[in-house]
Design an enzyme around this catalytic site. Structure first.
Site, PDB file in Angstrom:
ATOM      1  N   TYR A 110      47.289  -8.319  86.467  1.00  0.00           N
ATOM      2  CA  TYR A 110      47.746  -7.728  85.154  1.00  0.00           C
ATOM      3  C   TYR A 110      49.268  -7.552  84.969  1.00  0.00           C
ATOM      4  CZ  TYR A 110      42.982  -6.345  84.297  1.00  0.00           C
ATOM      5  OH  TYR A 110      41.392  -6.421  84.061  1.00  0.00           O
ATOM      6  N   SER A 120      35.944  -4.555  77.750  1.00  0.00           N
ATOM      7  CA  SER A 120      35.911  -4.996  76.141  1.00  0.00           C
ATOM      8  C   SER A 120      34.991  -4.222  75.352  1.00  0.00           C
ATOM      9  CB  SER A 120      35.994  -6.487  75.834  1.00  0.00           C
ATOM     10  OG  SER A 120      36.133  -6.787  74.721  1.00  0.00           O
ATOM     11  N   PRO A 121      34.632  -2.842  75.524  1.00  0.00           N
ATOM     12  CA  PRO A 121      33.444  -2.137  74.964  1.00  0.00           C
ATOM     13  C   PRO A 121      33.703  -2.213  73.502  1.00  0.00           C
ATOM     14  CG  PRO A 121      35.171  -0.619  76.070  1.00  0.00           C
ATOM     15  CD  PRO A 121      35.683  -2.159  76.592  1.00  0.00           C
ATOM     16  N   GLY A 176      38.278  -4.999  69.585  1.00  0.00           N
ATOM     17  CA  GLY A 176      38.861  -4.311  68.516  1.00  0.00           C
ATOM     18  C   GLY A 176      37.873  -4.290  67.133  1.00  0.00           C
ATOM     19  N   LEU A 231      34.835  -3.430  67.184  1.00  0.00           N
ATOM     20  CA  LEU A 231      34.015  -2.321  66.783  1.00  0.00           C
ATOM     21  C   LEU A 231      34.846  -0.927  66.859  1.00  0.00           C
ATOM     22  CD1 LEU A 231      31.160  -3.277  69.392  1.00  0.00           C
ATOM     23  CD2 LEU A 231      31.069  -3.183  66.797  1.00  0.00           C
TER      24      LEU A 231
END
Length: 322
Positions: free
Chosen positions: A53, A211-212, A216, A218
């Site tokens: 990251y 990525s729940p 973006g 949701l």
């Protein structure tokens, strides 16, 4: 904050996991420090990062930010269940990536140094390495555990049969095996329901969805566009494919009187084996807003509506057979 067990372990973690991928590229170090401090104030004790990251080869930018935050003291490290990952390339030379025993050993030592800690609580394989047998993988991980450098081992982006192979290889070594799996999972991306979730549930592996809010989609994207805010090109492109579902989803969230991002997270927390979706707030205000998730209890009627808006899968093979 009501803490939950990470899979079949006795380790207690918050039901939301603070993702740090934005720290460095999109969130300044000062803001990242403030977000992490606020997370602790709110009771969030589960932080996730990765050695790649920051996205500058070999620099471990985000891990370094965490290390400087821990160095401030005040119990910051002790209060944090720290998860990082190994697999991605950390250099251009052979064995500076993937899951060979050599790379795992070197990558772990580098992560420990960057974060200024003597151990990693959850060390995750960021992806499956089809060239490295699980016997080698577990030999490397078990050695790190014996040395006290890591406590638990997890995976990310594994298929259901990868989880099974990993667990059976660990069983042969009388090893604890995987305790978590971090897959792509949200209301618009439900493929893991076929085999990953059933495998995780059967083996006692805690699921930590990334990525729940579907990048973006949701998170109230249509509301934001209506207010004149721009969306990233890849979000607009995907919205063109999913517009009907997103429109219906946001309309239902309006009926509930809840923010779309919070409903998406609350839905995940109702799914089998899910322990803690990974949230990636860029500001303290976003983090505070996401805490509302833990107060939302979707009933069976609401869950059925969401399934109707974005249908999922039954477990394999029932999804494609009798």
């Amino acid at each position: 904050m009501e803490y939950v067990n990470l899979g079949r372990t006795g380790l207690k973690v918050s039901p939301l996991c603070l993702g740090t991928m934005n720290f460095g590229p999109h969130t300044t170090e000062e803001d990242a420090f403030a977000i992490m401090d606020r997370a602790h104030e709110l009771g969030v004790n589960f932080f996730d990062t990765a050695d790649v990251y920051g996205w500058k080869l070999g620099e471990g930018i985000t891990e370094n930010i965490l290390g400087r935050w821990f160095a401030q003291g005040g119990g910051r490290r002790e209060k944090t269940v720290l998860a990082t990952k190994v697999y991605g390339d950390t250099g251009t030379w052979p064995n500076e990536g993937r899951l060979s025993a050599l790379h795992i050993r070197r990558a772990c030592d580098a992560s420990l140094k960057r974060m200024g800690t003597d151990h990693i609580d959850l060390y995750q394989a960021h992806h499956i390495d089809r060239d490295t047998p699980f016997e080698e993988f577990w030999e490397a991980m078990d050695l790190l555990r014996q040395q006290g450098k890591i406590l638990y081992v997890g995976s990310s982006n594994f298929a259901g049969w990868h989880l099974a192979k990993a667990q059976e290889a660990a069983r042969r070594r009388n090893s604890l095996g995987l305790v978590s799996e971090q897959p792509l999972y949200n209301l618009l991306n439900r493929t893991v329901e076929l085999e990953v979730l059933p495998a995780a549930q059967d083996y006692g592996i805690g699921v930590i969805p990334w990525s729940p809010v579907a990048g973006g989609l949701l998170g109230g994207v249509l509301r934001k566009i209506d207010k004149g805010r721009s969306a990233a090109d890849h979000v607009v492109k995907e919205l063109d494919k999913q517009r009907d579902k997103v429109e219906r989803y946001e309309a239902f969230c309006d009926e509930l009187g809840e923010e779309p991002a919070n409903v998406a997270l609350a839905w995940l927390l109702k799914q089998p084996a899910v322990v803690a979706p990974i949230i990636g707030p860029r500001t303290i205000e976003q983090l505070d807003g996401l805490m509302r998730t833990l107060e939302i209890d979707l009933d069976d009627k609401a869950l059925a509506r969401l399934d109707e808006i974005s249908p999922g899968h039954r477990s394999a093979p029932e999804d494609y057979s009798w």
